[in-house]
Design an enzyme around this catalytic site. Structure first.
Site, PDB file in Angstrom:
ATOM      1  N   GLU A 185      24.838 -48.833   4.065  1.00  0.00           N
ATOM      2  CA  GLU A 185      25.898 -47.871   4.366  1.00  0.00           C
ATOM      3  C   GLU A 185      27.262 -48.391   3.896  1.00  0.00           C
ATOM      4  O   GLU A 185      28.061 -47.637   3.339  1.00  0.00           O
ATOM      5  CB  GLU A 185      25.908 -47.562   5.876  1.00  0.00           C
ATOM      6  CG  GLU A 185      26.978 -46.591   6.329  1.00  0.00           C
ATOM      7  CD  GLU A 185      26.905 -45.213   5.683  1.00  0.00           C
ATOM      8  OE1 GLU A 185      25.961 -44.930   4.942  1.00  0.00           O
ATOM      9  OE2 GLU A 185      27.839 -44.416   5.910  1.00  0.00           O
ATOM     10  N   HIS A 202      15.821 -63.043  -6.658  1.00  0.00           N
ATOM     11  CA  HIS A 202      14.736 -62.522  -7.493  1.00  0.00           C
ATOM     12  C   HIS A 202      15.272 -61.691  -8.656  1.00  0.00           C
ATOM     13  O   HIS A 202      14.530 -60.923  -9.257  1.00  0.00           O
ATOM     14  CB  HIS A 202      13.757 -61.710  -6.641  1.00  0.00           C
ATOM     15  CG  HIS A 202      13.065 -62.559  -5.618  1.00  0.00           C
ATOM     16  ND1 HIS A 202      12.100 -63.474  -5.937  1.00  0.00           N
ATOM     17  CD2 HIS A 202      13.253 -62.660  -4.275  1.00  0.00           C
ATOM     18  CE1 HIS A 202      11.695 -64.096  -4.839  1.00  0.00           C
ATOM     19  NE2 HIS A 202      12.382 -63.620  -3.819  1.00  0.00           N
ATOM     20  N   LYS A 205      29.570 -46.316   1.212  1.00  0.00           N
ATOM     21  CA  LYS A 205      30.945 -45.911   1.539  1.00  0.00           C
ATOM     22  C   LYS A 205      31.894 -46.409   0.460  1.00  0.00           C
ATOM     23  O   LYS A 205      32.757 -45.692  -0.013  1.00  0.00           O
ATOM     24  CB  LYS A 205      31.396 -46.496   2.893  1.00  0.00           C
ATOM     25  CG  LYS A 205      30.880 -45.851   4.129  1.00  0.00           C
ATOM     26  CD  LYS A 205      31.508 -44.536   4.490  1.00  0.00           C
ATOM     27  CE  LYS A 205      30.780 -43.350   3.963  1.00  0.00           C
ATOM     28  NZ  LYS A 205      29.474 -43.037   4.410  1.00  0.00           N
ATOM     29  N   ARG A 248      34.355 -29.137   0.738  1.00  0.00           N
ATOM     30  CA  ARG A 248      33.004 -29.022   0.206  1.00  0.00           C
ATOM     31  C   ARG A 248      32.922 -29.509  -1.240  1.00  0.00           C
ATOM     32  O   ARG A 248      31.833 -29.748  -1.760  1.00  0.00           O
ATOM     33  CB  ARG A 248      32.522 -27.565   0.286  1.00  0.00           C
ATOM     34  CG  ARG A 248      32.442 -27.048   1.697  1.00  0.00           C
ATOM     35  CD  ARG A 248      32.204 -25.557   1.731  1.00  0.00           C
ATOM     36  NE  ARG A 248      30.895 -25.182   1.259  1.00  0.00           N
ATOM     37  CZ  ARG A 248      29.794 -25.151   1.990  1.00  0.00           C
ATOM     38  NH1 ARG A 248      29.860 -25.483   3.263  1.00  0.00           N
ATOM     39  NH2 ARG A 248      28.635 -24.787   1.496  1.00  0.00           N
ATOM     40  N   ASN A 269      26.939 -19.023  -3.511  1.00  0.00           N
ATOM     41  CA  ASN A 269      26.734 -20.456  -3.307  1.00  0.00           C
ATOM     42  C   ASN A 269      25.232 -20.693  -3.295  1.00  0.00           C
ATOM     43  O   ASN A 269      24.519 -20.054  -2.528  1.00  0.00           O
ATOM     44  CB  ASN A 269      27.356 -20.894  -1.971  1.00  0.00           C
ATOM     45  CG  ASN A 269      26.921 -22.292  -1.560  1.00  0.00           C
ATOM     46  OD1 ASN A 269      26.595 -23.109  -2.409  1.00  0.00           O
ATOM     47  ND2 ASN A 269      26.909 -22.549  -0.271  1.00  0.00           N
ATOM     48  N   GLY A 270      24.752 -21.577  -4.146  1.00  0.00           N
ATOM     49  CA  GLY A 270      23.309 -21.848  -4.195  1.00  0.00           C
ATOM     50  C   GLY A 270      22.851 -21.952  -5.632  1.00  0.00           C
ATOM     51  O   GLY A 270      23.665 -22.079  -6.554  1.00  0.00           O
ATOM     52  N   GLU A 276      31.324 -44.527  -3.048  1.00  0.00           N
ATOM     53  CA  GLU A 276      31.604 -43.091  -3.156  1.00  0.00           C
ATOM     54  C   GLU A 276      33.096 -42.777  -3.124  1.00  0.00           C
ATOM     55  O   GLU A 276      33.523 -41.828  -3.766  1.00  0.00           O
ATOM     56  CB  GLU A 276      30.802 -42.252  -2.149  1.00  0.00           C
ATOM     57  CG  GLU A 276      31.167 -42.381  -0.707  1.00  0.00           C
ATOM     58  CD  GLU A 276      30.282 -41.507   0.198  1.00  0.00           C
ATOM     59  OE1 GLU A 276      29.801 -40.452  -0.238  1.00  0.00           O
ATOM     60  OE2 GLU A 276      30.089 -41.893   1.367  1.00  0.00           O
ATOM     61  N   CYS A 320      29.699 -25.181  -3.544  1.00  0.00           N
ATOM     62  CA  CYS A 320      30.534 -23.980  -3.570  1.00  0.00           C
ATOM     63  C   CYS A 320      30.856 -23.478  -2.162  1.00  0.00           C
ATOM     64  O   CYS A 320      30.075 -23.636  -1.239  1.00  0.00           O
ATOM     65  CB  CYS A 320      29.809 -22.853  -4.287  1.00  0.00           C
ATOM     66  SG  CYS A 320      29.265 -23.286  -5.925  1.00  0.00           S
ATOM     67  N   TRP A 361      31.487 -25.406  -7.425  1.00  0.00           N
ATOM     68  CA  TRP A 361      31.050 -26.770  -7.735  1.00  0.00           C
ATOM     69  C   TRP A 361      29.956 -26.596  -8.773  1.00  0.00           C
ATOM     70  O   TRP A 361      28.865 -26.119  -8.466  1.00  0.00           O
ATOM     71  CB  TRP A 361      30.516 -27.424  -6.469  1.00  0.00           C
ATOM     72  CG  TRP A 361      30.261 -28.886  -6.558  1.00  0.00           C
ATOM     73  CD1 TRP A 361      31.159 -29.903  -6.406  1.00  0.00           C
ATOM     74  CD2 TRP A 361      28.989 -29.520  -6.783  1.00  0.00           C
ATOM     75  NE1 TRP A 361      30.532 -31.118  -6.531  1.00  0.00           N
ATOM     76  CE2 TRP A 361      29.201 -30.914  -6.760  1.00  0.00           C
ATOM     77  CE3 TRP A 361      27.703 -29.057  -7.000  1.00  0.00           C
ATOM     78  CZ2 TRP A 361      28.186 -31.837  -6.948  1.00  0.00           C
ATOM     79  CZ3 TRP A 361      26.678 -29.970  -7.186  1.00  0.00           C
ATOM     80  CH2 TRP A 361      26.930 -31.345  -7.169  1.00  0.00           C
ATOM     81  N   LYS A 404      30.440 -32.183   0.140  1.00  0.00           N
ATOM     82  CA  LYS A 404      30.146 -32.532   1.530  1.00  0.00           C
ATOM     83  C   LYS A 404      28.728 -32.136   1.896  1.00  0.00           C
ATOM     84  O   LYS A 404      28.013 -32.877   2.556  1.00  0.00           O
ATOM     85  CB  LYS A 404      31.148 -31.816   2.453  1.00  0.00           C
ATOM     86  CG  LYS A 404      30.944 -32.104   3.936  1.00  0.00           C
ATOM     87  CD  LYS A 404      31.256 -33.540   4.271  1.00  0.00           C
ATOM     88  CE  LYS A 404      31.018 -33.866   5.728  1.00  0.00           C
ATOM     89  NZ  LYS A 404      30.925 -35.330   5.939  1.00  0.00           N
TER      90      LYS A 404
HETATM   91  C1  AGP Z   1      27.773 -39.913   2.831  1.00  0.00           C
HETATM   92  O1  AGP Z   1      29.052 -40.395   2.957  1.00  0.00           O
HETATM   93  C2  AGP Z   1      27.538 -38.818   1.944  1.00  0.00           C
HETATM   94  N1  AGP Z   1      28.604 -38.107   1.531  1.00  0.00           N
HETATM   95  C3  AGP Z   1      26.127 -38.295   1.765  1.00  0.00           C
HETATM   96  O2  AGP Z   1      25.349 -39.393   1.409  1.00  0.00           O
HETATM   97  C4  AGP Z   1      25.487 -37.565   2.964  1.00  0.00           C
HETATM   98  O3  AGP Z   1      25.238 -38.458   4.004  1.00  0.00           O
HETATM   99  C5  AGP Z   1      24.200 -36.897   2.473  1.00  0.00           C
HETATM  100  O4  AGP Z   1      24.506 -35.994   1.449  1.00  0.00           O
HETATM  101  C6  AGP Z   1      23.444 -36.199   3.578  1.00  0.00           C
HETATM  102  O5  AGP Z   1      24.156 -35.127   4.106  1.00  0.00           O
HETATM  103  P1  AGP Z   1      23.721 -34.443   5.459  1.00  0.00           P
HETATM  104  O6  AGP Z   1      23.822 -35.458   6.539  1.00  0.00           O
HETATM  105  O7  AGP Z   1      24.677 -33.305   5.638  1.00  0.00           O
HETATM  106  O8  AGP Z   1      22.300 -33.980   5.287  1.00  0.00           O
END
Ligand code: AGP
Length: 622
Positions: free
Chosen positions: A495, A518, A499, A27, A112-113, A502, A2, A76, A617
């Protein structure tokens, strides 16, 4: 997660609030709403599901909602489905909550929270005659504030502080009281909140980009503080209701840094900003060929004394930890454990009191990482935060803080913050190795020079992006992609795979290449794409063999390797070559083609690259 905004001053509030919410779109959200106090002293609420443009249309770009004081929210969903009735703002009165229009309520708020004990509080409020129209924890908080306000006949700040000692969980809250026109009250615990003040106005928001158009002077609100925000002034209060001074911070980065700057998406812009992000981060840590960590608070004595490192983080930041583990162990000879922050806090593994916990986080607000940091501190373990957002909670609470200088990152999928974190940890590894006598000062200087050469090599990879764009369009209908590698290449694969999944929504997995046989190799069938990361020379042949095993079962192969390994083309269908560097630091280069591959695949599939579904985000809930 949020986003909240607030404005009070001489301007019409609605356009300012809508503009602020737009800056917070990154966000992630599913609905949005505004509450504006009009000239007649009435508060009007408008909410809409879906895109912010729906809310803008519903309010005629804000013109249909006149008034100079208001709050806004992008939601959110956590408690309750995404719907108009669950959208914020929420009100204290017993009403239907879904209709737009003037509200009779005393208190109107956005949040937010997550309020963890909301069910118990809701029970209590029901017993006192409150009725609920939504499934949200926010409605409970707004009604709880109203309850204290009336029961004790106290002012807004006291009502807020009573609420703060009663609720468990996290919140950044902005509320308006009917009896206090032109005033916004705020409270914060574990969810970010910044407040900016000019001579005639005051603004509040979950993040700086929402305020930058109006002011560069901001207060980062601290945990467990309340605030009274009026035009031209903000006053902070602690839980006793005593005034508290906070430092004013000047934002030095440009508003354009949070704009697309001609790129189609923030993600592509941020991919291209990586050489600069790494260069700036290295420049802040290396001066005259030596590592300088004075600003972090770390001293040589502290680093020399460390017996083991425990790296905790989430998502991509965890991948940085996985990669740094190899570099730290190999260069500095220090034992390293890497944990997911969401797991770390529930494991009770013994830790030596001379260990150091390193928390890596772009936002500095990730709830799991913050909880892990606090867990480490409560056990008396030294903590170092590697954080991008200045003044964020993790940055403030850690014993030592190392800022990456990636600048604001807007796309949900991290790229430049990841690269900056990796560079910072590489420098730390070199420094630990030197301090612990594993390498000579001359060798350390050579490693640092090698690191300083990375930005130029990263830029060279970016110049060749068209080949990756072409390949992405070819594979954009893939159902499954496997990223494989050994050692450091496995960490890079993690990574690359995240990427891809997501932002393209293609199922992908990263596997340690030796593990495939395995179990996972049973998933390989005709046309399955297998991407091998092949940067570690001594592991190269083994991983190529694993790729060939997949090819024999119908897989289509892509390889990422360093220039010189041209014989890879005998086995692999499509290859991307990256410039040579010291093998410890090659991850900074190998990740770029994988980011581009994910980016162009998402574009080819016509998806919302910067705001992928279901993701936020900054993940400020557990
Ligand atoms: C990566 O592309 C992500 N969107 C997510 O995994 C992110 O790295 C993770 O939520 C950690 O966020 P931060 O670095 O703000 O703690």
């Amino acid at each position: 997660m949020c986003g909240i905004v607030g404005y009070t001053g001489e301007k019409e509030a609605s356009p300012v609030l809508l503009e602020g919410l737009k800056r917070l779109e990154y966000r992630g959200y599913d609905s949005a709403g505004l509450a504006v106090r009009n000239g007649a002293g009435l508060t009007e609420v408008v909410k809409a599901t879906g895109k912010l443009s729906h809310l803008a249309d519903k309010t005629d770009q804000g013109k249909a909602l006149p008034g100079k004081c208001g709050i806004g929210h992008t939601r959110w969903a956590t408690h309750g489905e995404p719907s108009q009735v669950n959208a914020h703002p929420h009100v204290s009165g017993n009403c239907s909550g879904s209709a737009s229009g003037p509200v009779e309520s005393e208190v109107v708020g956005v949040h937010n929270g997550i309020i963890e004990n909301y069910a118990e509080l809701k029970e209590k409020l029901l017993r006192h005659g409150y009725r609920f129209y939504s499934d949200t924890d926010t409605e409970v908080v707004v009604k709880l504030i109203d309850y204290y306000y009336h029961k004790y006949k106290i002012g807004p700040v006291d009502a807020l502080t009573r609420m703060m000692v009663r609720v468990r969980g996290s919140y950044a809250l902005a509320v308006m009281f009917r009896d206090y026109p032109g005033e916004i009250y705020a409270a914060r615990k574990d969810s970010p909140l910044v407040i900016g003040v000019t001579e005639q106005d005051a603004y509040l928001a979950s993040d700086v980009p929402a305020l930058l158009k109006y002011t560069r002077q901001v207060y980062y609100m601290e945990n467990l503080l309340a605030a009274r925000v009026v035009p031209g002034q903000v006053t902070f209060y602690d839980l006793n209701g005593d005034e508290k001074e906070l430092p004013l911070t000047e934002i030095t980065w440009d508003a354009e840094a949070a704009e697309k700057g001609g790129y189609e998406h923030f993600m592509l812009k941020e991919i291209h900003e990586q050489p600069e992000a790494v260069r700036s981060t290295l420049a802040s840590m290396i001066q005259d060929g030596r590592v300088h960590l004075a600003e972090t608070g770390l001293t040589e004595d502290v680093l020399r004394d460390v017996s083991q490192l425990e790296i905790v983080a989430c998502g991509s930041a965890w991948h940085v930890g996985m990669e740094a583990q190899y570099v730290l162990e190999d260069l500095a000879g220090i034992p390293v454990r890497v944990d997911l922050a969401s797991e770390f806090r529930y494991r009770k593994m013994p830790m030596d009191e001379r260990s150091m916990v390193i928390v890596i986080s772009q936002s500095g607000e990730t709830a799991d990482s913050l909880a892990a940091l606090r867990e480490a501190k409560s056990r008396g373990i030294k903590t170092l935060a590697i954080v991008n957002v200045i003044g964020s909670t993790i940055a403030r609470e850690a014993d030592y803080t190392l800022y990456t200088l990636a600048g604001p990152e807007i796309a949900v999928a991290t790229t430049k913050a990841y690269s900056a974190q990796l560079a910072a940890l590489d420098v730390l590894a070199v420094e630990l190795a030197r301090i612990r006598g594993k390498i000579s000062p001359e060798q350390a200087a050579e490693y640092l020079t090698e690191l300083q050469g990375l930005p130029e090599k990263m830029a060279r990879i970016l110049e060749e992006k068209e080949r990756i764009q072409w390949f992405s369009s070819k594979i954009s209908n893939a159902h499954d992609i496997f990223f494989i590698g050994r050692g450091l290449d496995y960490a890079i694969s993690l990574e690359g795979s995240l990427k891809m999944k997501e932002i393209s929504y293609i199922h992908s997995e990263a596997y340690a290449a030796g593990e495939l046989k395995h179990g996972t190799i049973s998933l390989i069938e005709n046309g399955t794409l297998v991407i091998g990361v092949l940067t570690q020379q001594e592991l190269y042949e083994k991983t190529v063999s694993n790729m060939v095993e997949c090819k024999a079962r119908g897989a289509y192969l892509m390889g990422v390797t360093t220039h010189g390994n041209y014989n890879v083309e005998d086995s692999v269908n499509f290859t991307i070559y990256i410039p040579k560097t010291d093998p410890h630091f090659v991850g900074s280069l190998a990740v770029i083609p994988l980011q581009l591959l994910a980016y162009y695949t998402s574009v080819a599939r016509g998806l919302d690259v910067d705001k992928p579904r279901n993701l936020a985000k900054s993940v400020t809930v557990e």
